[in-house]
Design a protein around this motif. Sequence first.
Motif, PDB file in Angstrom:
ATOM      1  N   HIS A 191       0.851  -1.181   0.000  1.00 14.67           N
ATOM      2  CA  HIS A 191       0.000   0.000   0.000  1.00 14.67           C
ATOM      3  C   HIS A 191       0.887   1.231   0.000  1.00 14.67           C
ATOM      4  CE1 HIS A 191      -3.571  -2.375   0.872  1.00 14.67           C
ATOM      5  NE2 HIS A 191      -2.964  -2.911   1.929  1.00 14.67           N
ATOM      6  N   ASP A 192       0.284   2.377  -0.281  1.00  9.67           N
ATOM      7  CA  ASP A 192       0.973   3.646  -0.153  1.00  9.67           C
ATOM      8  C   ASP A 192      -0.011   4.701   0.302  1.00  9.67           C
ATOM      9  OD1 ASP A 192      -0.469   4.055  -2.522  1.00  9.67           O
ATOM     10  OD2 ASP A 192       1.287   4.309  -3.781  1.00  9.67           O
ATOM     11  N   VAL A 193       0.475   5.922   0.446  1.00 10.57           N
ATOM     12  CA  VAL A 193      -0.344   7.086   0.797  1.00 10.57           C
ATOM     13  C   VAL A 193      -0.115   8.099  -0.312  1.00 10.57           C
ATOM     14  CG1 VAL A 193      -0.704   8.939   2.468  1.00 10.57           C
ATOM     15  CG2 VAL A 193      -0.123   6.631   3.272  1.00 10.57           C
ATOM     16  N   VAL A 194      -1.171   8.355  -1.097  1.00 11.15           N
ATOM     17  CA  VAL A 194      -1.066   9.250  -2.246  1.00 11.15           C
ATOM     18  C   VAL A 194      -2.159  10.308  -2.137  1.00 11.15           C
ATOM     19  CG1 VAL A 194      -1.150   9.406  -4.766  1.00 11.15           C
ATOM     20  CG2 VAL A 194      -0.116   7.414  -3.679  1.00 11.15           C
ATOM     21  N   GLY A 195      -1.754  11.569  -2.133  1.00  9.33           N
ATOM     22  CA  GLY A 195      -2.707  12.662  -1.993  1.00  9.33           C
ATOM     23  C   GLY A 195      -3.670  12.766  -3.165  1.00  9.33           C
ATOM     24  N   LEU A 196      -4.865  13.237  -2.859  1.00 10.08           N
ATOM     25  CA  LEU A 196      -5.893  13.518  -3.867  1.00 10.08           C
ATOM     26  C   LEU A 196      -6.153  15.016  -3.903  1.00 10.08           C
ATOM     27  CD1 LEU A 196      -8.429  10.702  -2.873  1.00 10.08           C
ATOM     28  CD2 LEU A 196      -6.945  10.729  -4.892  1.00 10.08           C
ATOM     29  N   GLY A 197      -6.585  15.522  -5.037  1.00 14.31           N
ATOM     30  CA  GLY A 197      -6.907  16.952  -5.146  1.00 14.31           C
ATOM     31  C   GLY A 197      -5.711  17.822  -4.807  1.00 14.31           C
ATOM     32  N   ASP A 198      -5.933  18.792  -3.895  1.00 12.40           N
ATOM     33  CA  ASP A 198      -4.851  19.703  -3.499  1.00 12.40           C
ATOM     34  C   ASP A 198      -3.695  18.993  -2.796  1.00 12.40           C
ATOM     35  OD1 ASP A 198      -6.286  21.807  -4.562  1.00 12.40           O
ATOM     36  OD2 ASP A 198      -7.122  22.440  -2.633  1.00 12.40           O
ATOM     37  N   ALA A 199      -3.948  17.824  -2.228  1.00  7.46           N
ATOM     38  CA  ALA A 199      -2.903  17.081  -1.513  1.00  7.46           C
ATOM     39  C   ALA A 199      -2.036  16.246  -2.443  1.00  7.46           C
ATOM     40  CB  ALA A 199      -3.540  16.188  -0.454  1.00  7.46           C
ATOM     41  N   LYS A 200      -2.389  16.214  -3.732  1.00 10.18           N
ATOM     42  CA  LYS A 200      -1.666  15.379  -4.695  1.00 10.18           C
ATOM     43  C   LYS A 200      -0.175  15.714  -4.749  1.00 10.18           C
ATOM     44  CE  LYS A 200      -3.449  13.634  -8.600  1.00 10.18           C
ATOM     45  NZ  LYS A 200      -4.084  13.618  -9.911  1.00 10.18           N
ATOM     46  N   SER A 201       0.160  16.984  -4.679  1.00 11.00           N
ATOM     47  CA  SER A 201       1.564  17.386  -4.770  1.00 11.00           C
ATOM     48  C   SER A 201       2.288  17.292  -3.424  1.00 11.00           C
ATOM     49  CB  SER A 201       1.670  18.810  -5.310  1.00 11.00           C
ATOM     50  OG  SER A 201       1.065  19.715  -4.401  1.00 11.00           O
ATOM     51  N   VAL A 202       1.551  16.969  -2.353  1.00  5.35           N
ATOM     52  CA  VAL A 202       2.140  16.969  -1.016  1.00  5.35           C
ATOM     53  C   VAL A 202       2.364  15.557  -0.476  1.00  5.35           C
ATOM     54  CG1 VAL A 202       1.789  17.744   1.362  1.00  5.35           C
ATOM     55  CG2 VAL A 202       1.035  19.182  -0.525  1.00  5.35           C
ATOM     56  N   LEU A 203       1.355  14.706  -0.563  1.00 10.73           N
ATOM     57  CA  LEU A 203       1.435  13.368   0.024  1.00 10.73           C
ATOM     58  C   LEU A 203       1.834  12.338  -1.028  1.00 10.73           C
ATOM     59  CD1 LEU A 203      -1.782  13.287   2.265  1.00 10.73           C
ATOM     60  CD2 LEU A 203       0.583  13.623   2.988  1.00 10.73           C
ATOM     61  N   ARG A 204       2.940  11.645  -0.787  1.00  6.53           N
ATOM     62  CA  ARG A 204       3.380  10.620  -1.731  1.00  6.53           C
ATOM     63  C   ARG A 204       4.370   9.701  -1.025  1.00  6.53           C
ATOM     64  NH1 ARG A 204       1.295   8.611  -6.170  1.00  6.53           N
ATOM     65  NH2 ARG A 204       2.794   7.767  -7.620  1.00  6.53           N
ATOM     66  N   SER A 205       3.862   8.612  -0.453  1.00  5.61           N
ATOM     67  CA  SER A 205       4.754   7.662   0.202  1.00  5.61           C
ATOM     68  C   SER A 205       5.185   6.610  -0.813  1.00  5.61           C
ATOM     69  CB  SER A 205       4.046   6.974   1.373  1.00  5.61           C
ATOM     70  OG  SER A 205       3.196   5.932   0.905  1.00  5.61           O
ATOM     71  N   PRO A 206       6.242   5.882  -0.509  1.00  7.79           N
ATOM     72  CA  PRO A 206       6.577   4.727  -1.350  1.00  7.79           C
ATOM     73  C   PRO A 206       5.591   3.588  -1.078  1.00  7.79           C
ATOM     74  CG  PRO A 206       8.098   4.890   0.498  1.00  7.79           C
ATOM     75  CD  PRO A 206       7.212   6.107   0.552  1.00  7.79           C
ATOM     76  N   LEU A 207       5.503   2.646  -1.999  1.00  6.99           N
ATOM     77  CA  LEU A 207       4.735   1.426  -1.734  1.00  6.99           C
ATOM     78  C   LEU A 207       5.462   0.656  -0.639  1.00  6.99           C
ATOM     79  CD1 LEU A 207       3.757   0.148  -5.288  1.00  6.99           C
ATOM     80  CD2 LEU A 207       2.184   0.788  -3.463  1.00  6.99           C
ATOM     81  N   LYS A 208       4.703   0.209   0.370  1.00  4.34           N
ATOM     82  CA  LYS A 208       5.306  -0.506   1.493  1.00  4.34           C
ATOM     83  C   LYS A 208       4.429  -1.690   1.876  1.00  4.34           C
ATOM     84  CE  LYS A 208       7.385   1.924   4.690  1.00  4.34           C
ATOM     85  NZ  LYS A 208       8.814   1.952   4.533  1.00  4.34           N
ATOM     86  N   THR A 209       5.063  -2.766   2.303  1.00  3.67           N
ATOM     87  CA  THR A 209       4.329  -3.904   2.847  1.00  3.67           C
ATOM     88  C   THR A 209       4.464  -3.959   4.368  1.00  3.67           C
ATOM     89  OG1 THR A 209       6.229  -5.342   2.482  1.00  3.67           O
ATOM     90  CG2 THR A 209       4.524  -5.313   0.767  1.00  3.67           C
ATOM     91  N   THR A 210       5.538  -3.375   4.895  1.00  2.00           N
ATOM     92  CA  THR A 210       5.764  -3.298   6.340  1.00  2.00           C
ATOM     93  C   THR A 210       6.452  -1.983   6.646  1.00  2.00           C
ATOM     94  OG1 THR A 210       7.941  -4.337   6.198  1.00  2.00           O
ATOM     95  CG2 THR A 210       6.052  -5.808   6.571  1.00  2.00           C
ATOM     96  N   GLY A 211       6.559  -1.680   7.923  1.00  2.00           N
ATOM     97  CA  GLY A 211       7.261  -0.478   8.347  1.00  2.00           C
ATOM     98  C   GLY A 211       6.338   0.717   8.449  1.00  2.00           C
ATOM     99  N   THR A 212       6.933   1.895   8.435  1.00  2.00           N
ATOM    100  CA  THR A 212       6.170   3.129   8.627  1.00  2.00           C
ATOM    101  C   THR A 212       6.562   4.183   7.600  1.00  2.00           C
ATOM    102  OG1 THR A 212       7.790   4.070  10.167  1.00  2.00           O
ATOM    103  CG2 THR A 212       6.013   2.751  11.121  1.00  2.00           C
ATOM    104  N   TRP A 213       5.686   5.184   7.489  1.00  2.00           N
ATOM    105  CA  TRP A 213       5.985   6.386   6.721  1.00  2.00           C
ATOM    106  C   TRP A 213       5.399   7.550   7.492  1.00  2.00           C
ATOM    107  CZ3 TRP A 213       2.891   9.961   3.794  1.00  2.00           C
ATOM    108  CH2 TRP A 213       3.651  10.861   3.025  1.00  2.00           C
ATOM    109  N   GLU A 214       6.148   8.634   7.604  1.00  2.00           N
ATOM    110  CA  GLU A 214       5.721   9.795   8.376  1.00  2.00           C
ATOM    111  C   GLU A 214       5.631  11.027   7.492  1.00  2.00           C
ATOM    112  OE1 GLU A 214       8.740  10.247  11.313  1.00  2.00           O
ATOM    113  OE2 GLU A 214       7.931   8.664  12.582  1.00  2.00           O
TER     114      GLU A 214
END
Length: 116
Positions: A67-90
Amino acid sequence: MKTRATAMIAGIALAASLSACTNSSTDEPADSGPTVKVSNMTYSPSSITISTGQTVTWVFDDRGTPHDVVGLGDAKSVLRSPLKTTGTWEFTFTEPGTYDYTCSLHPDMLGVVIVM
C-alpha cells in the motif's frame, strides 16, 4: 583507579540513556503524534484531525499486501509515500487544510487528515 572506573560507568550509562531517546528506524511508529494503521485494506482511523506542525505516522501491516499514501486533489503534490508492505511512513503537516488521500493500488482505500 576507582575514579576512572566510576567515570567509565557514568559514560556507559549516559550513552545508553541517549540511545534510548532517538528512533531513526522506519519499522516503528514515532512516539508523538497520531498513528494511522494500514491493514485489512483500510486506513484506520480513516479520518483524523490534528494541529499544524504535527506528524502523522502510517504503519503498514497488511499481511504482505503493498500500500501507499497518495494525496488527492490539493494534496496530490504533497502526500506521496513509497509502496510498502511493512514499516512506517511519516509526514509533518505544516499548513492547515484538508488532505484527502488514497492507495494508488487500491483506490477504494480512502483517508483524510484535517489540519487545524
